[in-house]
Motif scaffolding. Structure first.
Motif, PDB file in Angstrom:
ATOM      1  N   GLN A  30      28.309  32.451  42.949  1.00  0.00           N
ATOM      2  CA  GLN A  30      28.286  31.021  43.286  1.00  0.00           C
ATOM      3  C   GLN A  30      29.670  30.491  43.649  1.00  0.00           C
ATOM      4  O   GLN A  30      29.788  29.529  44.425  1.00  0.00           O
ATOM      5  N   THR A 192      19.808  31.430  39.770  1.00  0.00           N
ATOM      6  CA  THR A 192      18.969  31.240  40.943  1.00  0.00           C
ATOM      7  C   THR A 192      17.509  31.220  40.491  1.00  0.00           C
ATOM      8  O   THR A 192      17.197  31.555  39.348  1.00  0.00           O
ATOM      9  N   ASP A 223      14.400  25.926  43.513  1.00  0.00           N
ATOM     10  CA  ASP A 223      15.853  26.012  43.651  1.00  0.00           C
ATOM     11  C   ASP A 223      16.504  24.771  43.053  1.00  0.00           C
ATOM     12  O   ASP A 223      15.945  23.664  43.116  1.00  0.00           O
ATOM     13  N   CYS A 224      17.694  24.957  42.495  1.00  0.00           N
ATOM     14  CA  CYS A 224      18.396  23.852  41.837  1.00  0.00           C
ATOM     15  C   CYS A 224      19.794  23.696  42.446  1.00  0.00           C
ATOM     16  O   CYS A 224      20.810  23.851  41.775  1.00  0.00           O
ATOM     17  N   HIS A 225      19.816  23.398  43.730  1.00  0.00           N
ATOM     18  CA  HIS A 225      21.089  23.352  44.452  1.00  0.00           C
ATOM     19  C   HIS A 225      22.022  22.282  43.902  1.00  0.00           C
ATOM     20  O   HIS A 225      23.246  22.468  43.889  1.00  0.00           O
ATOM     21  N   GLU A 226      21.468  21.164  43.463  1.00  0.00           N
ATOM     22  CA  GLU A 226      22.318  20.075  42.965  1.00  0.00           C
ATOM     23  C   GLU A 226      23.018  20.484  41.675  1.00  0.00           C
ATOM     24  O   GLU A 226      24.229  20.250  41.512  1.00  0.00           O
ATOM     25  N   THR A 228      23.629  23.564  40.734  1.00  0.00           N
ATOM     26  CA  THR A 228      24.552  24.636  41.087  1.00  0.00           C
ATOM     27  C   THR A 228      25.835  24.096  41.702  1.00  0.00           C
ATOM     28  O   THR A 228      26.919  24.666  41.522  1.00  0.00           O
ATOM     29  N   SER A 229      25.752  22.984  42.397  1.00  0.00           N
ATOM     30  CA  SER A 229      26.925  22.424  43.064  1.00  0.00           C
ATOM     31  C   SER A 229      28.025  22.042  42.080  1.00  0.00           C
ATOM     32  O   SER A 229      29.197  21.912  42.468  1.00  0.00           O
TER      33      SER A 229
END
Length: 238
Positions: A30, A192, A223-226, A228-229
């Motif tokens: 990441q 992920t 997915d948990c993009h926020e 992970t950011s």
């Protein structure tokens, strides 16, 4: 060259390691594309290497999850506490995840233990507090966001001088801030969707035993993009 130090506090399940990499590898995947050129990523396995790195060469600290339990007070884990206290006193940027979250909270005066409601696993909604919406790391996130979770213990009592940044129906302390650049989260921003799925498959029996339906939890993985950011944004504070 200064380093971003990943403090490894345990190993993932063998099938997770084989298919996706161990905890430290998930962080590396990441972070690697966002890492500034003047920093490098290093790993310190605190469970196997007793000598703590010199904080003077550390630009930031990330603390992984673990299958250990903070309340067991294993010697390697207890030895981390004064080092973390020194890092906080030095204003070294820190981000603890899951076990790292519980360990930081305990090191700074809180209490971590088994949650009376049992295990929280799967992709779940997390809500920012008003303080979270104004926090320099968390303010980029929407007030409600999804995150991957798998834990039996929680921060049951937060340290007196910390700020609660996020919570949900299961856990009052999903994210905490201890100082200007020191945070911890109960959820797993490095996970992920396939990693979360592998954990749920491993936990089927335990989840059924506490009245949850594993197939429903598996169907709700996303997915948990926020979430992970947060890892990449953390680098902005180094």
């Amino acid at each position: 060259m200064a380093c971003v130090l990943i403090v490894k506090t345990g190993d993932a399940f063998p099938e997770v390691v084989d298919q996706h990499g161990d905890f430290e590898t998930l962080f590396k995947k990441q972070l690697s594309t966002a890492l500034p050129t003047h920093l490098d990523l290093q790993v310190w396995d605190a469970t196997r290497q007793p000598s703590a790195p010199d904080l003077d060469a550390v630009a930031g600290i990330l603390i992984t999850g673990s299958h250990s339990m903070v309340s067991d007070a294993e010697p390697w884990s207890e030895a981390l506490k004064p080092w973390l206290q020194e890092a906080l006193a030095n204003d070294t940027p820190m981000l603890g995840v899951c076990y790292g979250h519980q360990l930081m909270a305990t090191a700074f005066g809180g209490v971590s233990d088994y949650h009376p409601a049992g295990r929280e696993s799967g992709t779940r909604t997390v809500r920012l507090t008003q303080a979270g919406q104004q926090d320099p790391l968390f303010s980029q996130l929407p007030a409600n966001f999804v995150a991957h979770l798998t834990h039996a213990q929680s921060v049951m009592q937060a340290p007196l001088n910390c700020t609660v940044l996020a919570h949900n129906n299961h856990d009052a302390h999903q994210a905490l801030r201890y100082g200007p650049r020191q945070w911890s989260v109960q959820f797993h921003p490095e996970f992920t969707a396939p990693v979360m799925r592998a954990y749920l498959e491993r936990q089927r029996a335990a989840l059924r035993d506490q009245g949850e339906e594993p197939d429903t939890l598996l169907a709700n993985i996303t997915d948990c993009h926020e979430a992970t950011s947060l890892l990449r944004r953390f680098l902005d504070f180094l």
